[in-house]
Motif scaffolding. Structure first.
Motif, mmCIF file in Angstrom:
data_model
loop_
_atom_site.group_PDB
_atom_site.id
_atom_site.type_symbol
_atom_site.label_atom_id
_atom_site.label_comp_id
_atom_site.label_asym_id
_atom_site.label_seq_id
_atom_site.Cartn_x
_atom_site.Cartn_y
_atom_site.Cartn_z
ATOM 1 N N ALA A 50 0.835 -1.206 0.000
ATOM 2 C CA ALA A 50 0.000 0.000 0.000
ATOM 3 C C ALA A 50 0.866 1.251 0.000
ATOM 4 C CB ALA A 50 -0.928 0.004 1.217
ATOM 5 N N GLN A 51 1.869 1.276 0.853
ATOM 6 C CA GLN A 51 2.741 2.444 0.946
ATOM 7 C C GLN A 51 3.561 2.628 -0.320
ATOM 8 O OE1 GLN A 51 2.671 4.558 3.820
ATOM 9 N NE2 GLN A 51 3.532 5.866 2.245
ATOM 10 N N LEU A 52 4.058 1.526 -0.888
ATOM 11 C CA LEU A 52 4.841 1.617 -2.121
ATOM 12 C C LEU A 52 4.014 2.179 -3.273
ATOM 13 C CD1 LEU A 52 6.761 -1.780 -1.976
ATOM 14 C CD2 LEU A 52 7.770 0.509 -1.815
ATOM 15 N N VAL A 53 2.785 1.683 -3.427
ATOM 16 C CA VAL A 53 1.925 2.149 -4.514
ATOM 17 C C VAL A 53 1.562 3.617 -4.297
ATOM 18 C CG1 VAL A 53 -0.343 1.873 -5.615
ATOM 19 C CG2 VAL A 53 1.058 -0.138 -5.113
ATOM 20 N N TYR A 54 1.196 3.964 -3.082
ATOM 21 C CA TYR A 54 0.854 5.360 -2.781
ATOM 22 C C TYR A 54 2.040 6.277 -3.079
ATOM 23 C CZ TYR A 54 -0.125 9.590 -0.155
ATOM 24 O OH TYR A 54 -0.300 10.901 0.206
ATOM 25 N N ASP A 55 3.214 5.928 -2.573
ATOM 26 C CA ASP A 55 4.402 6.767 -2.777
ATOM 27 C C ASP A 55 4.728 6.920 -4.264
ATOM 28 O OD1 ASP A 55 4.637 7.051 -0.024
ATOM 29 O OD2 ASP A 55 6.297 5.612 0.163
ATOM 30 N N ALA A 56 4.647 5.825 -5.017
ATOM 31 C CA ALA A 56 4.942 5.883 -6.452
ATOM 32 C C ALA A 56 3.931 6.768 -7.177
ATOM 33 C CB ALA A 56 4.943 4.478 -7.047
ATOM 34 N N ARG A 57 2.658 6.641 -6.813
ATOM 35 C CA ARG A 57 1.606 7.444 -7.456
ATOM 36 C C ARG A 57 1.806 8.926 -7.169
ATOM 37 N NH1 ARG A 57 -2.925 9.705 -5.765
ATOM 38 N NH2 ARG A 57 -3.032 8.590 -3.788
ATOM 39 N N ILE A 58 2.065 9.261 -5.919
ATOM 40 C CA ILE A 58 2.269 10.661 -5.535
ATOM 41 C C ILE A 58 3.505 11.229 -6.230
ATOM 42 C CG2 ILE A 58 2.823 12.197 -3.594
ATOM 43 C CD1 ILE A 58 -0.146 11.246 -3.778
ATOM 44 N N LYS A 59 4.587 10.468 -6.242
ATOM 45 C CA LYS A 59 5.829 10.918 -6.900
ATOM 46 C C LYS A 59 5.591 11.174 -8.388
ATOM 47 C CE LYS A 59 10.640 9.634 -7.630
ATOM 48 N NZ LYS A 59 11.683 8.629 -7.412
ATOM 49 N N THR A 90 -2.468 -8.763 -8.502
ATOM 50 C CA THR A 90 -1.639 -9.606 -9.358
ATOM 51 C C THR A 90 -0.325 -8.925 -9.715
ATOM 52 O OG1 THR A 90 -2.566 -8.748 -11.420
ATOM 53 C CG2 THR A 90 -3.721 -10.616 -10.393
ATOM 54 N N LEU A 91 0.646 -9.730 -10.115
ATOM 55 C CA LEU A 91 1.911 -9.177 -10.579
ATOM 56 C C LEU A 91 1.699 -8.353 -11.844
ATOM 57 C CD1 LEU A 91 4.409 -12.109 -9.963
ATOM 58 C CD2 LEU A 91 4.324 -9.904 -8.787
ATOM 59 N N ALA A 92 0.741 -8.755 -12.669
ATOM 60 C CA ALA A 92 0.445 -7.983 -13.884
ATOM 61 C C ALA A 92 -0.025 -6.577 -13.516
ATOM 62 C CB ALA A 92 -0.613 -8.702 -14.719
ATOM 63 N N THR A 93 -0.906 -6.477 -12.533
ATOM 64 C CA THR A 93 -1.384 -5.158 -12.094
ATOM 65 C C THR A 93 -0.245 -4.345 -11.505
ATOM 66 O OG1 THR A 93 -3.613 -5.992 -11.708
ATOM 67 C CG2 THR A 93 -3.011 -3.950 -10.573
ATOM 68 N N LEU A 94 0.578 -4.973 -10.692
ATOM 69 C CA LEU A 94 1.711 -4.262 -10.099
ATOM 70 C C LEU A 94 2.696 -3.798 -11.168
ATOM 71 C CD1 LEU A 94 2.365 -6.441 -6.931
ATOM 72 C CD2 LEU A 94 1.293 -4.175 -7.045
ATOM 73 N N THR A 95 2.892 -4.612 -12.190
ATOM 74 C CA THR A 95 3.777 -4.228 -13.291
ATOM 75 C C THR A 95 3.219 -3.011 -14.017
ATOM 76 O OG1 THR A 95 4.534 -6.500 -13.559
ATOM 77 C CG2 THR A 95 4.860 -5.019 -15.434
ATOM 78 N N ARG A 96 1.913 -2.997 -14.267
ATOM 79 C CA ARG A 96 1.285 -1.853 -14.938
ATOM 80 C C ARG A 96 1.369 -0.595 -14.064
ATOM 81 N NH1 ARG A 96 -2.482 -5.974 -16.391
ATOM 82 N NH2 ARG A 96 -4.009 -5.190 -14.882
ATOM 83 N N ARG A 99 4.967 0.673 -14.239
ATOM 84 C CA ARG A 99 5.206 1.320 -15.531
ATOM 85 C C ARG A 99 4.540 2.695 -15.593
ATOM 86 N NH1 ARG A 99 3.974 -3.036 -19.559
ATOM 87 N NH2 ARG A 99 5.774 -4.142 -18.771
ATOM 88 N N ALA A 100 3.304 2.775 -15.147
ATOM 89 C CA ALA A 100 2.543 4.033 -15.206
ATOM 90 C C ALA A 100 3.151 5.114 -14.323
ATOM 91 C CB ALA A 100 1.090 3.785 -14.810
ATOM 92 N N THR A 101 3.874 4.703 -13.289
ATOM 93 C CA THR A 101 4.472 5.673 -12.370
ATOM 94 C C THR A 101 5.962 5.885 -12.638
ATOM 95 O OG1 THR A 101 4.850 3.941 -10.706
ATOM 96 C CG2 THR A 101 2.790 5.217 -10.538
ATOM 97 N N GLY A 102 6.438 5.334 -13.756
ATOM 98 C CA GLY A 102 7.842 5.527 -14.119
ATOM 99 C C GLY A 102 8.796 4.686 -13.293
ATOM 100 N N GLN A 103 8.294 3.612 -12.742
ATOM 101 C CA GLN A 103 9.104 2.736 -11.907
ATOM 102 C C GLN A 103 9.293 1.389 -12.610
ATOM 103 O OE1 GLN A 103 10.054 3.831 -8.645
ATOM 104 N NE2 GLN A 103 9.176 5.761 -9.320
#
Length: 115
Positions: A50-59, A90-96, A99-103
């Protein structure tokens, strides 16, 4: 009446919670404790995710809706992941999402730490 929080009661409540938790854990069978520990690890992973996704999205400067649109999901899915409810993401969702957050998505499975 004061608006100050009652620190003594807060400390007592916290102590009581810890005592209750410890007595509950001590009363568990080995199988119950194993299941409890496994669920605790899953909850920790979900909160880390949760924290990783939030941080990546905000960044990346994206709203939840914008990120969802880019990964082919809905905003509620992104919200659920960011709230720690993404245990089955899923790993597919995490991969997307990466990618969408430049990571780049990296999966690391270190040896288990004893609890």
């Amino acid at each position: 009446m004061s608006d100050e929080p009652n620190i003594t009661n807060s400390r007592n409540s916290l102590t009581n919670w810890h005592e209750l938790r410890e007595s509950s854990l001590a009363a568990m069978t080995a199988t119950e404790r194993e299941r409890y520990d496994a669920a605790a690890v899953e909850a920790d992973v979900a909160m880390d995710l949760a924290q990783l996704v939030y941080d990546a999205r905000i960044k990346a400067g994206l709203s939840q809706a914008e990120l969802a649109s880019q990964v082919g999901a809905n905003q509620a899915t992104i919200s659920q992941i960011e709230e720690g409810g993404g245990v089955n993401t899923t790993l597919a969702t995490l991969t997307r999402i990466a990618r969408a957050t430049g990571q780049a998505l990296q999966v690391n499975v270190p040896p288990a730490v004893p609890r």
